[in-house]
Design an enzyme around this catalytic site. Structure first.
Site, PDB file in Angstrom:
ATOM      1  N   LYS A 101       0.818  -1.220   0.000  1.00 13.49           N
ATOM      2  CA  LYS A 101       0.000   0.000   0.000  1.00 13.49           C
ATOM      3  C   LYS A 101       0.852   1.271   0.000  1.00 13.49           C
ATOM      4  O   LYS A 101       0.345   2.359  -0.231  1.00 13.49           O
ATOM      5  CB  LYS A 101      -0.957  -0.002   1.187  1.00 13.49           C
ATOM      6  CG  LYS A 101      -2.046  -1.057   1.066  1.00 13.49           C
ATOM      7  CD  LYS A 101      -3.087  -0.916   2.164  1.00 13.49           C
ATOM      8  CE  LYS A 101      -4.158  -1.973   2.033  1.00 13.49           C
ATOM      9  NZ  LYS A 101      -3.691  -3.301   2.524  1.00 13.49           N
TER      10      LYS A 101
HETATM   11  C1  LIG Z   1      -4.450  -4.402   1.978  1.00  4.45           C
HETATM   12  C2  LIG Z   1      -3.722  -5.698   1.918  1.00  4.45           C
HETATM   13  C3  LIG Z   1      -4.185  -6.773   1.117  1.00  4.45           C
HETATM   14  C4  LIG Z   1      -5.479  -6.707   0.344  1.00  4.45           C
HETATM   15  O1  LIG Z   1      -5.433  -5.764  -0.712  1.00  4.45           O
HETATM   16  P1  LIG Z   1      -6.806  -5.213  -1.347  1.00  4.45           P
HETATM   17  O2  LIG Z   1      -6.369  -4.193  -2.326  1.00  4.45           O
HETATM   18  O3  LIG Z   1      -7.588  -4.633  -0.209  1.00  4.45           O
HETATM   19  O4  LIG Z   1      -7.486  -6.366  -1.962  1.00  4.45           O
HETATM   20  C5  LIG Z   1      -3.422  -7.926   1.070  1.00  4.45           C
HETATM   21  N1  LIG Z   1      -2.287  -8.044   1.779  1.00  4.45           N
HETATM   22  C6  LIG Z   1      -1.811  -7.054   2.560  1.00  4.45           C
HETATM   23  C7  LIG Z   1      -0.561  -7.261   3.330  1.00  4.45           C
HETATM   24  C8  LIG Z   1      -2.503  -5.840   2.657  1.00  4.45           C
HETATM   25  O5  LIG Z   1      -2.046  -4.873   3.453  1.00  4.45           O
END
Ligand SMILES: *Cc1c(COP(=O)(O)O)cnc(C)c1O
Length: 430
Positions: free
Chosen positions: A96
């Site tokens: 993210k």
């Molecule tokens: C947010 C997150 C996900 C899921 O991603 P989405 O875009 O919400 O589907 C998977 N793994 C980790 C470590 C995350 O922080």
């Protein structure tokens, strides 16, 4: 039709629906012919231009991309047919970071361009989103970020990543659950008085500036596989919760990226998996798992997947398959892969790996997105492998820093009063 600027600054459309790009420009064949000769940043510039080029000057966009991608996303071979695209080399060691930083820089640009009000970003977090957004926005002028998180319900390591920053980042420790935090944010967006006096925006993955840059990963993964001569039949597998990450990949395919098909890997929160089997979408309350960033019971980007495929279950199921795993299966995979190959997965990546191991057909090459560094979940991971996990220096530095947060009740009136008083005290916007 809204401009990109509106979509980024407001986050949600005025009817509370999600913004979608009206047209998606395909990238020319020549780009894919030579993509393996380009760097991650060069690839990302081309993709960013296709999304944002009409609204943002090329040199600005290049600055934003280069600033966002200050780290690499290496492709690591786990087995002959399965590769891990490591997206955890950024500031908070999770994927993210890219969306968080990109959105921060793009929003900063639009605010300077408008030359007016400051913006308050509200973000509710169960752990990982808050840290990526807070670190992305740290020091961005004209923006103040409020991270709302449930008291006592995020891990210490997660909490430290957004409560120790200071400057334009304020952590609000809410006496309630994650749902209470989210409800506070939603109520703030609906509140007439607040919206008259403040410019509020959301940094959850519903914001186009946060989720679209995630498309960079898929182009980069393809380029690296092509370099290895493994790009003929690529399957991209994405550990999924709110479905922002996989949706960005689907946009990439729509733009011409030659990925054969996608797999959405879920934990026990298998709402999408059930939808694929039945054609019926039935959200339900999330249950807690060891892959907790995927504990989502009503994925907010599902609407975008539907829209992209013209609401056709058949079209969706033709390009995306699903998988869902229990905590026991996740642990088993993490342990076996570590023992057999030496590669240490995190619990989210373990879902991705397993879905490929079970789902790859002859002739296909799989890449899963390794969405977080295993050290972010070191307690869980250490107990599974019975071994110590090395903690990267960046994470250790967060652990040592001092936590600063402001206590908040879950009553909206308290939150509202707090925002209004701060706005007055800071001497603008009123
Ligand atoms: C947010 C997150 C996900 C899921 O991603 P989405 O875009 O919400 O589907 C998977 N793994 C980790 C470590 C995350 O922080």
């Amino acid at each position: 039709m809204a401009s990109l600027q509106d979509a980024v600054v407001k986050g949600l459309a005025s009817d509370k629906g999600l913004f979608m790009p009206e047209t998606i420009k395909p990238l020319p064949k020549e780009f894919f012919d030579t993509i393996e000769t380009l760097s991650f940043r060069e690839i990302a510039c081309r993709v960013a231009d296709a999304f944002f080029g009409e609204d943002v000057p090329a040199d600005t966009l290049k600055d934003i991309v280069y600033d966002t991608l200050s780290f690499d996303a290496p492709l690591v071979r786990v087995t002959d047919r399965i590769y891990s695209l490591e997206l955890f080399h950024g500031p908070t060691l999770a994927f993210k970071d890219v969306g968080g930083r990109f959105m921060a820089r793009l929003l900063g640009y639009f605010i300077r361009k408008q030359g007016q009000k400051d913006v308050d970003v509200l973000v509710a977090t169960s752990g990982d989103t808050g840290s990526a957004v807070a670190n992305g926005f740290l020091g961005v002028e004209g923006v103040h970020v409020y991270v709302l998180y449930p008291k006592g319900k995020v891990s210490e390591i997660q909490e430290k990543q957004f409560t120790t920053l200071g400057r334009n980042i304020t952590a609000l420790e809410v006496d309630g659950t994650f749902d209470d935090c989210q409800a506070l944010v939603k109520s703030a967006f609906m509140d007439k008085e607040l919206n008259e006096r403040l410019l509020l925006t959301s940094a959850n993955s519903i914001n186009v500036a946060r989720f679209l840059p995630q498309a960079f990963y898929y182009f980069h993964a393809y380029a690296q596989l092509k370099k290895l001569g493994k790009a003929d039949r690529v399957v991209a597998c994405v550990p999924s919760g709110n479905f922002g990450n996989i949706t960005a990949g689907l946009f990439g395919k729509y733009m011409g990226l030659p990925i054969g098909r996608f797999i959405a890997a879920n934990n026990k929160n298998d709402i999408f998996y059930q939808y694929l089997q039945t054609g019926v979408y039935t959200p339900r309350p999330a249950v807690a798992t060891i892959a907790n960033a995927m504990d989502v019971g009503d994925p907010s980007n599902f609407a975008r997947v539907l829209d992209l495929y013209g609401n056709s279950h058949e079209a969706i199921a033709a390009e995306i398959s699903g998988a869902a795993y229990t905590d026991e299966q996740i642990s088993e995979t993490l342990k076996n892969v570590y023992t057999d190959t030496g590669y240490l997965l995190d619990p989210h990546g373990a879902c991705g790996y397993r879905a490929l191991e079970e789902g790859l057909k002859p002739g296909e090459t799989g890449v899963f997105l390794e969405t977080a560094h295993p050290a972010k979940f070191f307690e869980t991971v250490e107990s599974i492998i019975g071994d110590k996990v090395e903690i990267p220096a960046r994470l250790k530095a967060f652990m040592k820093a001092e936590k600063k947060s402001f206590p908040m009740t879950k009553a909206f009136e308290d939150f509202k009063r707090y925002l209004l008083i701060r706005a007055t005290a800071l001497g603008f916007k009123v």
